[in-house]
Design an enzyme around this catalytic site. Structure first.
Site, PDB file in Angstrom:
ATOM      1  N   HIS A 194       0.835  -1.202   0.000  1.00  0.00           N
ATOM      2  CA  HIS A 194       0.000   0.000   0.000  1.00  0.00           C
ATOM      3  C   HIS A 194       0.876   1.261   0.000  1.00  0.00           C
ATOM      4  O   HIS A 194       0.831   2.047  -0.932  1.00  0.00           O
ATOM      5  CB  HIS A 194      -0.996  -0.006   1.167  1.00  0.00           C
ATOM      6  CG  HIS A 194      -2.065   1.046   1.115  1.00  0.00           C
ATOM      7  ND1 HIS A 194      -1.801   2.395   1.036  1.00  0.00           N
ATOM      8  CD2 HIS A 194      -3.411   0.958   1.145  1.00  0.00           C
ATOM      9  CE1 HIS A 194      -2.933   3.085   1.011  1.00  0.00           C
ATOM     10  NE2 HIS A 194      -3.924   2.232   1.070  1.00  0.00           N
ATOM     11  N   LYS A 331     -15.559  -1.064  -1.352  1.00  0.00           N
ATOM     12  CA  LYS A 331     -15.297  -0.351  -0.099  1.00  0.00           C
ATOM     13  C   LYS A 331     -16.301  -0.720   0.984  1.00  0.00           C
ATOM     14  O   LYS A 331     -17.461  -0.320   0.928  1.00  0.00           O
ATOM     15  CB  LYS A 331     -15.337   1.159  -0.348  1.00  0.00           C
ATOM     16  CG  LYS A 331     -14.226   1.637  -1.265  1.00  0.00           C
ATOM     17  CD  LYS A 331     -14.272   3.141  -1.413  1.00  0.00           C
ATOM     18  CE  LYS A 331     -13.185   3.618  -2.338  1.00  0.00           C
ATOM     19  NZ  LYS A 331     -13.246   5.056  -2.546  1.00  0.00           N
ATOM     20  N   THR A 360     -11.511  -0.788   5.815  1.00  0.00           N
ATOM     21  CA  THR A 360     -10.864   0.306   6.535  1.00  0.00           C
ATOM     22  C   THR A 360     -10.092  -0.233   7.734  1.00  0.00           C
ATOM     23  O   THR A 360     -10.471  -1.261   8.316  1.00  0.00           O
ATOM     24  CB  THR A 360     -11.918   1.336   7.004  1.00  0.00           C
ATOM     25  OG1 THR A 360     -11.302   2.288   7.878  1.00  0.00           O
ATOM     26  CG2 THR A 360     -13.071   0.686   7.742  1.00  0.00           C
ATOM     27  N   CYS A 361      -9.033   0.488   8.088  1.00  0.00           N
ATOM     28  CA  CYS A 361      -8.284   0.169   9.313  1.00  0.00           C
ATOM     29  C   CYS A 361      -9.169   0.338  10.545  1.00  0.00           C
ATOM     30  O   CYS A 361      -8.879  -0.203  11.608  1.00  0.00           O
ATOM     31  CB  CYS A 361      -7.065   1.077   9.424  1.00  0.00           C
ATOM     32  SG  CYS A 361      -7.468   2.843   9.322  1.00  0.00           S
TER      33      CYS A 361
END
Length: 413
Positions: A194, A331, A360-361
């Site tokens: 990333h 997403k 998402t984190c």
């Protein structure tokens, strides 16, 4: 099998809520926190703890199904739903949703999930985080009723007859793009790193020279540290539109640069996420479409991953139909109900687009487990190691769930 009770508990996520608007207005750093005033409604600090809500469905045989409501790190920003605070939204679930679940017979996942994903309260759709968690719990309830894995439920309803296989796991480094890569190599992440290339001057280089050096370092580091010759991870680098910014969104110039990166990455395969951000959905699609065509025409061993302006299921279909990239990030939790994840992955696969089951984190171990099941069932090209930014925790959660599912599915063959 009926649902006899619904419980909600507040929880923490694997990361933080950050007030993106305050950060963009120049909030200062102080250690791991930010200084300055908040801008986005609901924030009491520029960086505050990430919050989740666990939804527990008690079934009539005593089993408990579990899903977690969670929102992205930049909750409340960029046209998203408001900041997701447990104290604000537990009452919504208890008052508006629980009465519709208690006493319900569990049937198939798809119709039940779609009902709650589309549900409105006072004319408004539910917060995406609530839709995300409720539909996870419904999926788990269906799986527990049928005494199978969540992956098998999704496979049977969305992808009948398909094999459930392991999916490559994608680890992301955040700004710690050197030490975290070592962790990824030791644990043999399938896709990495990333790298968070979100600044032209500091991270990409005005002519792209800094990222080029990083790609060369990454290649050499893997070759140096790997313990077996056949460990060959895919390079997936998110550049947050910086290539477009550095090269004036000139298709040929961007293609030249990506070709240079692809050559430097060899013998490893390269993916570039978000090469440009032209701040308009139609123009973004066209730029991604044209850059893909240019790279493919040259035979460059690199893929483009759509991110900016590709958020909803409709966006995923729009980019897929126009071949705007080689892969799209699905997403979570922005899509709301996890039924939408399955729909989006299956649409991509049916139309020759790679599907990356992202996220998402700032979600939880539970939401990561559930979306991993969905990615496996639908045959995503890769799934994100999540939550958190520490690499180890996300890889552990996702990889271990994947191996458990494979063992259970294999036992029933």
């Amino acid at each position: 099998m009926k649902i006899v009770d619904v419980l909600c508990t507040p929880g923490l996520t694997g990361f933080y809520f950050d007030d993106q608007r305050a950060i963009k207005k120049g909030a200062g750093h102080d250690g791991f926190t930010y200084t300055g005033s908040t801008v986005t409604e609901g924030f009491t600090q520029v960086r505050q703890k990430g919050e989740s809500i666990s939804v527990l469905l008690v079934l009539e045989d005593g089993q408990v199904a579990h899903g977690d409501c969670a929102a992205v790190q930049y909750s409340g920003a960029g046209g998203r739903d408001p900041l997701f605070l447990a104290k604000d939204f537990i009452p919504v679930i208890e008052k508006e949703i629980a009465p519709k679940l208690i006493g319900r017979e569990i049937t198939n996942f798809k119709p039940m999930a779609e009902e709650f994903d589309k549900m409105t309260v006072n004319g408004n759709r539910l917060h995406t985080a609530i839709r995300y968690g409720i539909t996870q719990a419904i999926l788990d309830a269906v799986a527990k009723t049928r005494k199978v894995t969540m992956a098998e439920v999704i496979r049977d309803e969305y992808n009948p007859g398909a094999e459930i296989n392991a999916v490559p796991v994608f680890a992301q480094s955040g700004d710690d793009r050197y030490d975290n890569v070592d962790k990824m190599i030791i644990k043999e992440a399938d896709v990495l790193p990333h790298a968070l290339i979100n600044n032209v001057e500091e991270k990409l280089g005005l002519k792209g020279e800094k990222l080029l050096e990083y790609v060369k370092w990454l290649r050499d580091r893997i070759i140096k540290l790997r313990v077996r010759e056949d460990y060959a991870p895919i390079f997936h680098i998110d550049v947050y539109g910086t290539i477009g910014a550095a090269f004036d969104v000139d298709i040929k110039a961007m293609a030249d640069y990506i070709q240079t990166l692809a050559e430097a990455a060899k013998p490893f395969h390269l993916r570039i996420e978000g090469p440009m951000d032209v701040e308009d959905r139609q123009k973004q699609m066209e730029a991604m479409r044209d850059l893909r065509a240019e790279l493919d025409g040259r035979g460059v061993d690199a893929e483009l991953v759509a991110d900016e302006w590709c958020n909803t299921v409709e966006d995923v279909k729009f980019f897929t139909d126009n071949k705007a990239g080689h892969m799209v990030q699905i997403k979570t939790p922005d899509l709301g109900g996890v039924n939408n994840i399955a729909d989006a992955i299956m649409y991509c696969k049916a139309n020759g687009m790679g599907a990356y089951c992202g996220g998402t984190c700032n979600e939880t171990n539970r939401s990561a487990e559930v979306t991993t099941n969905i990615g496996m069932a639908c045959g995503a090209r890769q799934v994100l190691a999540k939550p958190g930014m520490g690499v180890d925790e996300g890889m552990m959660i996702v990889k271990n769930e994947m191996n458990r599912v494979l063992a259970l599915v294999g036992r029933r063959k």
